[in-house]
Design a protein around this motif. Structure first.
Motif, PDB file in Angstrom:
ATOM      1  N   ARG A   1      -4.661   7.211   0.272  1.00 19.97           N
ATOM      2  CA  ARG A   1      -4.006   5.797  -0.244  1.00 19.97           C
ATOM      3  C   ARG A   1      -4.102   5.727  -1.720  1.00 19.97           C
ATOM      4  O   ARG A   1      -5.085   6.047  -2.222  1.00 19.97           O
ATOM      5  N   VAL A   2      -3.083   5.360  -2.401  1.00 20.72           N
ATOM      6  CA  VAL A   2      -2.958   5.252  -3.706  1.00 20.72           C
ATOM      7  C   VAL A   2      -3.397   4.049  -4.222  1.00 20.72           C
ATOM      8  O   VAL A   2      -3.148   2.994  -3.569  1.00 20.72           O
ATOM      9  N   ASN A   3      -4.528   4.049  -5.215  1.00 24.99           N
ATOM     10  CA  ASN A   3      -5.000   3.004  -5.871  1.00 24.99           C
ATOM     11  C   ASN A   3      -3.956   2.588  -7.057  1.00 24.99           C
ATOM     12  O   ASN A   3      -3.793   3.198  -8.021  1.00 24.99           O
ATOM     13  N   ARG A   4      -3.250   1.569  -6.614  1.00 25.73           N
ATOM     14  CA  ARG A   4      -2.311   1.152  -7.853  1.00 25.73           C
ATOM     15  C   ARG A   4      -2.701   0.787  -9.013  1.00 25.73           C
ATOM     16  O   ARG A   4      -2.173   1.152 -10.063  1.00 25.73           O
ATOM     17  N   LYS A   5      -3.922   0.221  -9.249  1.00 24.10           N
ATOM     18  CA  LYS A   5      -4.435  -0.246 -10.478  1.00 24.10           C
ATOM     19  C   LYS A   5      -4.783   1.328 -11.150  1.00 24.10           C
ATOM     20  O   LYS A   5      -4.644   1.128 -12.696  1.00 24.10           O
ATOM     21  N   ALA A   6      -5.472   2.112 -10.530  1.00 18.76           N
ATOM     22  CA  ALA A   6      -5.763   3.425 -11.139  1.00 18.76           C
ATOM     23  C   ALA A   6      -4.802   4.108 -11.816  1.00 18.76           C
ATOM     24  O   ALA A   6      -4.729   4.486 -12.682  1.00 18.76           O
TER      25      ALA A   6
ATOM     26  N   ASP B   1      -7.323  11.286  -8.881  1.00 18.56           N
ATOM     27  CA  ASP B   1      -8.507  10.286  -9.072  1.00 18.56           C
ATOM     28  C   ASP B   1      -8.109   8.712  -8.922  1.00 18.56           C
ATOM     29  O   ASP B   1      -8.647   7.819  -8.972  1.00 18.56           O
ATOM     30  N   CYS B   2      -6.590   8.837  -8.637  1.00 14.93           N
ATOM     31  CA  CYS B   2      -5.905   7.632  -8.295  1.00 14.93           C
ATOM     32  C   CYS B   2      -5.711   7.293  -6.925  1.00 14.93           C
ATOM     33  O   CYS B   2      -4.887   6.430  -6.470  1.00 14.93           O
ATOM     34  N   VAL B   3      -6.561   7.999  -6.140  1.00 15.16           N
ATOM     35  CA  VAL B   3      -6.779   7.798  -4.638  1.00 15.16           C
ATOM     36  C   VAL B   3      -8.084   7.002  -4.315  1.00 15.16           C
ATOM     37  O   VAL B   3      -9.109   7.549  -4.471  1.00 15.16           O
ATOM     38  N   ASP B   4      -7.810   5.918  -3.680  1.00 16.96           N
ATOM     39  CA  ASP B   4      -9.038   5.349  -3.166  1.00 16.96           C
ATOM     40  C   ASP B   4      -9.563   5.505  -1.684  1.00 16.96           C
ATOM     41  O   ASP B   4     -10.640   4.951  -1.017  1.00 16.96           O
TER      42      ASP B   4
ATOM     43  N   ASN C   1       0.764  -1.198   0.177  1.00 13.00           N
ATOM     44  CA  ASN C   1       0.081   0.075   0.007  1.00 13.00           C
ATOM     45  C   ASN C   1       1.024   1.222   0.012  1.00 13.00           C
ATOM     46  O   ASN C   1       2.008   1.262   0.665  1.00 13.00           O
TER      47      ASN C   1
END
Length: 85
Positions: A77-82, A50-53, A35
């Motif tokens: 928290r960074v959304n790695r897939k996005a 928009d890459c933060v979930d 994470n």
């Protein structure tokens, strides 16, 4: 406590105080996913908000039982897939 990095650190600290601790993990054989976190004031100018979930408006830094600091700085928290897209 859980068997993630924070839970293991907590269990170690408690056991050093001679307390009995149970560590629980429903999948001991699975690897933990990485994470990544970021200060939002660094992420927004890059256009990646928009890459933060998950978003926390404040962060608490705890130095010891008597000393802590609340940072009024949003943390995400960074959304790695996005982010990969």
């Amino acid at each position: 406590v859980g068997a993630g990095p924070s839970g293991l650190a907590l269990a170690a600290c408690l056991s050093e105080q001679q307390l009995k601790v149970a560590v629980v993990d429903p999948a001991l054989d699975k690897v933990w996913p990485n994470n990544y976190g970021v200060w939002m004031d660094e992420m927004v100018p890059l256009g990646y908000e928009d890459c933060v979930d998950a978003l926390w408006p404040q962060s608490d830094v705890v130095f010891d039982a008597e000393n802590s600091l609340t940072l009024d700085r949003p943390y995400g928290r960074v959304n790695r897939k996005a982010l990969k897209k």
